[in-house]
Design an enzyme around this catalytic site. Structure first.
Site, mmCIF file in Angstrom:
data_model
loop_
_atom_site.group_PDB
_atom_site.id
_atom_site.type_symbol
_atom_site.label_atom_id
_atom_site.label_comp_id
_atom_site.label_asym_id
_atom_site.label_seq_id
_atom_site.Cartn_x
_atom_site.Cartn_y
_atom_site.Cartn_z
ATOM 1 N N ASP A 131 -3.413 1.395 6.431
ATOM 2 C CA ASP A 131 -2.456 1.122 5.350
ATOM 3 C C ASP A 131 -2.147 -0.379 5.265
ATOM 4 O O ASP A 131 -2.035 -0.942 4.183
ATOM 5 C CB ASP A 131 -1.141 1.888 5.575
ATOM 6 C CG ASP A 131 -1.347 3.387 5.487
ATOM 7 O OD1 ASP A 131 -2.297 3.809 4.787
ATOM 8 O OD2 ASP A 131 -0.573 4.131 6.121
ATOM 9 N N GLU A 177 -0.978 -1.406 -6.075
ATOM 10 C CA GLU A 177 -2.181 -0.779 -6.613
ATOM 11 C C GLU A 177 -1.819 -0.077 -7.912
ATOM 12 O O GLU A 177 -0.818 0.623 -7.980
ATOM 13 C CB GLU A 177 -2.706 0.272 -5.638
ATOM 14 C CG GLU A 177 -3.559 -0.293 -4.554
ATOM 15 C CD GLU A 177 -4.175 0.831 -3.726
ATOM 16 O OE1 GLU A 177 -5.106 0.542 -2.986
ATOM 17 O OE2 GLU A 177 -3.718 1.967 -3.808
ATOM 18 N N ASP A 206 0.870 -1.176 0.000
ATOM 19 C CA ASP A 206 0.000 0.000 0.000
ATOM 20 C C ASP A 206 0.908 1.228 0.000
ATOM 21 O O ASP A 206 1.813 1.335 0.816
ATOM 22 C CB ASP A 206 -0.883 -0.006 1.254
ATOM 23 C CG ASP A 206 -1.808 1.202 1.309
ATOM 24 O OD1 ASP A 206 -2.938 1.084 0.824
ATOM 25 O OD2 ASP A 206 -1.387 2.251 1.832
#
Ligand SMILES: [Zn+2]
Length: 395
Positions: A360, A264, A180
């Site tokens: 997170d 991501e 993350d």
């Protein structure tokens, strides 16, 4: 497996070579801008897009019209047209805005696909129309040289030597991990590892402001002004260097200890663009977003992901970028999806089962899950294709 690698060095050109490189870069810029103007006029007239080959065929005529173009290495001019062609491809595939005219001193570079000679023992490189250039030989160039690019950054010149070589297929090891990316923490790994934020610009902000103020007090183009300007540029180089070091150290450490890395797909460029908006559609939350964007750019997320991707390839591992849907709102324990799960920027607490954890870390765990899910789909897809084969043969 074939490994492509770029080796970058600072070069020490003579003043004549510097002049030539500036001139050649100017010629490349001229060709790029001329082709862009032509392409735009052509498009407005409702005609078909001009392909690279057709555009490159115009070069000889341009050289007759503007005879100084003949002095520049022709391959570098062709490469400028290739760059424009790629910019248009990115535009057509909606990855980038419409290509923009190149300004002086912005992204100046010269590409040499052939005609170069490398003399590592003496720390020299020969480039067409420039001759032998000395470079700071800090490490050995490995592999066959494929092309050479000269670039200018804040008044200093660099050469990037792209090579190709055969290396043994390595075997990656270590548990799969999700990452993350954030502003408060640069990266949080699903195994709990935390990398603090870089905030390089912040660290140098005071120095930079002082140097810029000193420069503004000097008479423009005076020798004292030039000295002050060099100081400002040096700080910019220091910022860029520390950022690069940090990103490389972090991406190397992660790629060496995990066989699979999932991140991501942030599409940072779209995020950056959406903040400012356009004249017709001004962006929402411009102030808030531009603050976030400044942090994103400061952290170098896209560069970090780029490094991770090729380093994972080097170690024989797997790199996946998954869409960031619900990764911050899904409970890793019960799977409940709700915006209410995210209590604050930092705290996650599931409204369904009560699971609580740092937000997170939850994001990183969900990113890893999404990666596993995508892999499962791919594997199933292959299995079903294999199963189809015998029946096709039978028919
Ligand atoms: Zn839950």
């Amino acid at each position: 497996m074939q490994r492509l690698q770029a080796f970058k060095y600072e070069i020490m050109p003579t003043s004549e070579q510097q002049r030539d490189m500036r001139r050649f870069a100017g010629s490349c810029r001229f060709v790029f801008n001329k082709a862009l103007a032509l392409q735009t006029a052509n498009h407005e007239a409702g005609n078909k897009h001009i392909g690279y080959v057709e555009m490159a065929n115009l070069l000889p005529a341009w050289k007759c019209e503007f005879s100084w173009l003949k002095e520049a290495p022709s391959q570098a001019l062709q490469h400028a047209l290739k760059n424009l062609d790629r910019a248009f491809t990115n535009f057509f595939e909606k990855r980038a805005d419409y290509p923009r005219f190149k300004k002086r001193g912005y992204g100046d570079n010269l590409r040499f696909p052939q005609g170069f000679k490398l003399n590592q023992a003496n720390g020299r490189i020969f480039l067409p129309k420039l001759g032998w250039l000395r470079y700071r030989n800090s490490r050995e160039v490995l592999g066959t040289v494929k092309n050479v690019t000269v670039s200018n950054r804040n008044g200093r010149w660099f050469v990037s030597i792209q090579t190709q070589r055969e290396v043994e297929q390595p075997v990656a090891h270590g548990a799969p991990v999700g990452i993350d990316m954030g502003v408060v923490r640069f990266a949080t790994l699903s195994d709990g590892t935390i990398y603090p934020p870089l905030n390089i610009v912040k660290r140098y902000a005071a120095d930079l402001r002082k140097a810029q103020q000193a420069m503004s007090r000097k008479k423009k183009f005076s020798s004292n002004w030039e000295k002050a300007k060099t100081k400002v540029q040096r700080i910019h180089v220091r910022i860029a260097n520390s950022r690069r070091d940090y990103l490389h150290k972090t991406s190397t450490a992660i790629s060496k200890s995990h066989a699979m890395v999932v991140v991501e797909d942030l599409q940072v460029s779209t995020m950056s663009r959406s903040a400012a908006g356009t004249v017709e559609h001004p962006g929402r939350n411009v102030k808030q977003k531009s603050g976030l964007n400044k942090s994103i750019l400061d952290q170098g997320w896209t560069e970090f992901q780029r490094q991770l991707e090729y380093k994972m390839l080097w170690v024989g591992g797997l790199f996946l970028a998954v869409p960031p849907q619900n990764t911050s709102r899904t409970c890793p324990q019960c799977g409940h999806v709700s915006g209410d799960n995210r209590k604050t920027q930092a705290a996650f607490a599931c409204v369904e089962c009560g699971y609580s954890e740092n937000a997170d870390l939850v994001g990183a765990i969900n990113v890893l899950r999404a990666g596993h899910a995508r892999l499962a789909c791919q594997v199933n897809g292959e299995v079903s294709r294999q199963q189809q084969e015998p029946s096709e043969r039978a028919a």
